[in-house]
Design a protein around this motif. Structure first.
Motif, PDB file in Angstrom:
ATOM      1  N   UNK A 130      31.709 -37.288  35.034  1.00 28.84           N
ATOM      2  CA  UNK A 130      32.840 -38.168  34.713  1.00 28.84           C
ATOM      3  C   UNK A 130      34.066 -37.908  35.560  1.00 28.84           C
ATOM      4  N   UNK A 131      34.036 -36.900  36.380  1.00 23.86           N
ATOM      5  CA  UNK A 131      35.219 -36.603  37.179  1.00 23.86           C
ATOM      6  C   UNK A 131      35.387 -37.547  38.343  1.00 23.86           C
ATOM      7  N   UNK A 132      36.638 -37.916  38.663  1.00 23.36           N
ATOM      8  CA  UNK A 132      36.921 -38.764  39.812  1.00 23.36           C
ATOM      9  C   UNK A 132      36.710 -37.948  41.077  1.00 23.36           C
ATOM     10  N   UNK A 135      36.560 -40.029  47.167  1.00 25.39           N
ATOM     11  CA  UNK A 135      36.121 -41.183  47.939  1.00 25.39           C
ATOM     12  C   UNK A 135      37.158 -42.295  47.835  1.00 25.39           C
ATOM     13  N   UNK A 136      37.322 -43.094  48.913  1.00 17.77           N
ATOM     14  CA  UNK A 136      38.336 -44.154  48.884  1.00 17.77           C
ATOM     15  C   UNK A 136      37.982 -45.276  47.921  1.00 17.77           C
ATOM     16  N   UNK A 137      39.007 -45.995  47.454  1.00 15.83           N
ATOM     17  CA  UNK A 137      38.791 -47.131  46.571  1.00 15.83           C
ATOM     18  C   UNK A 137      37.993 -48.207  47.302  1.00 15.83           C
ATOM     19  N   UNK A 138      37.132 -48.947  46.604  1.00 10.83           N
ATOM     20  CA  UNK A 138      36.302 -49.962  47.269  1.00 10.83           C
ATOM     21  C   UNK A 138      37.131 -51.146  47.757  1.00 10.83           C
ATOM     22  N   UNK A 170      32.813 -44.762  39.122  1.00  4.11           N
ATOM     23  CA  UNK A 170      33.213 -43.367  38.939  1.00  4.11           C
ATOM     24  C   UNK A 170      33.325 -42.648  40.273  1.00  4.11           C
ATOM     25  N   UNK A 171      32.360 -42.913  41.162  1.00 10.54           N
ATOM     26  CA  UNK A 171      32.362 -42.263  42.473  1.00 10.54           C
ATOM     27  C   UNK A 171      33.527 -42.724  43.345  1.00 10.54           C
ATOM     28  N   UNK A 172      34.068 -43.897  43.036  1.00  9.50           N
ATOM     29  CA  UNK A 172      35.202 -44.422  43.793  1.00  9.50           C
ATOM     30  C   UNK A 172      36.533 -44.125  43.108  1.00  9.50           C
ATOM     31  N   UNK A 173      36.529 -43.211  42.154  1.00 11.87           N
ATOM     32  CA  UNK A 173      37.784 -42.739  41.572  1.00 11.87           C
ATOM     33  C   UNK A 173      38.313 -43.532  40.405  1.00 11.87           C
TER      34      UNK A 173
END
Length: 268
Positions: A130-132, A135-138, A170-173
């Motif tokens: 669950x952690x951000x 990686x940059x925002x899409x 989640x992977x994108x923050x």
């Protein structure tokens, strides 16, 4: 005439599917399809179109579930509508293509294909973090292409896409709770476009169980949708109170069991 026990089964299945949709941000298809396959088999539905009817009915149910779930998440500020808007064009193309491809496939390969994605989804839930990240925002382009992928796969497995969109966001923050809420909202366009695809592709197919609309079996749609809409808001509220990570692990083991059942149904 539909057996009253099956109607009760539809209502119970809808309640559970709606609860999971609101709680975990999934459309419920991963749960609905295996049980629909078992129930439709018991009703004597034609084997040749069994999985198409299951998947089409599941996507149509998600249309109702996602409305109720998305509204509940919106009320608590957990939907990123800016991301939803950027996803939609790709989802449109992906869903129509996925429904068309799946409609041409034989039942046994569809069962195996669906079971493989259940195994994948269960594994992703067990490995869920669950952690951000950094990686940059899409970008809009990223969301368009990923939307095509999500729409295509979701239409082909009768799901709302949460098993793909939640890990991606989640992977994108994106905040985990907003990922769940946004995924619930994305279930609506996925369900709309996939259902249209299944209605069009099943419109002239003979010997489908009646009453139906294309590949969508209407009695199951109505029974499950009513219960789903009642229980999805409850699931969304429980997101704020229950240990979602723990529930994901429990749900993952349920998916593993159902996936094994689908494989068995395909080979028996």
């Amino acid at each position: 005439m539909i057996d009253p026990l099956l109607i009760g089964g539809y209502l119970a299945l809808g309640a559970f599917g709606g609860l999971m949709a609101g709680l975990l941000g999934i459309g419920g298809g991963m749960i609905l399809v295996p049980f629909l396959a078992m129930m439709f088999t018991a009703q004597g539905h034609p084997y040749a179109t069994l999985m198409q009817v299951c998947l089409a009915t599941s996507t149509a149910i998600i249309l109702f579930t996602s409305i109720s779930s998305a509204r509940a998440h919106h009320r608590v500020g957990n939907v990123r509508w800016d991301l939803v808007r950027k996803f939609v064009p790709g989802i449109l193309l992906g869903c129509l293509a996925g429904a068309t491809i799946l409609s041409q496939m034989p039942t046994k390969p569809v069962k195996i294909f669906f079971a493989c994605f259940m195994f994948y989804s269960a594994a992703k839930m067990l490995l869920h973090t669950t952690g951000a990240t950094a990686k940059p925002a899409p970008t809009s382009k990223d969301l368009f292409w990923f939307g095509i992928f999500v729409g295509g796969i979701s239409a082909m497995v009768g799901a709302g896409g949460g098993f793909l969109t939640i890990p991606y966001m989640n992977a994108r923050g994106v905040d985990p709770r907003k990922s769940i809420g946004t995924s619930s909202a994305l279930g609506l366009p996925i369900a709309i476009f996939a259902t249209i695809g299944y209605i069009v592709n099943g419109w002239s197919v003979p010997h489908l169980p009646s009453p139906h609309l294309g590949y969508v079996f209407l009695p199951a749609l109505l029974g499950i949708a009513v219960a789903s809409m009642l229980f999805a808001p409850l699931g969304a509220k429980l997101t704020q109170k229950l240990p979602v990570a723990t529930l994901r692990k429990i749900f993952a083991f349920v998916l593993f069991a159902l996936a094994l059942r689908m494989v068995w149904m395909a080979i028996e």
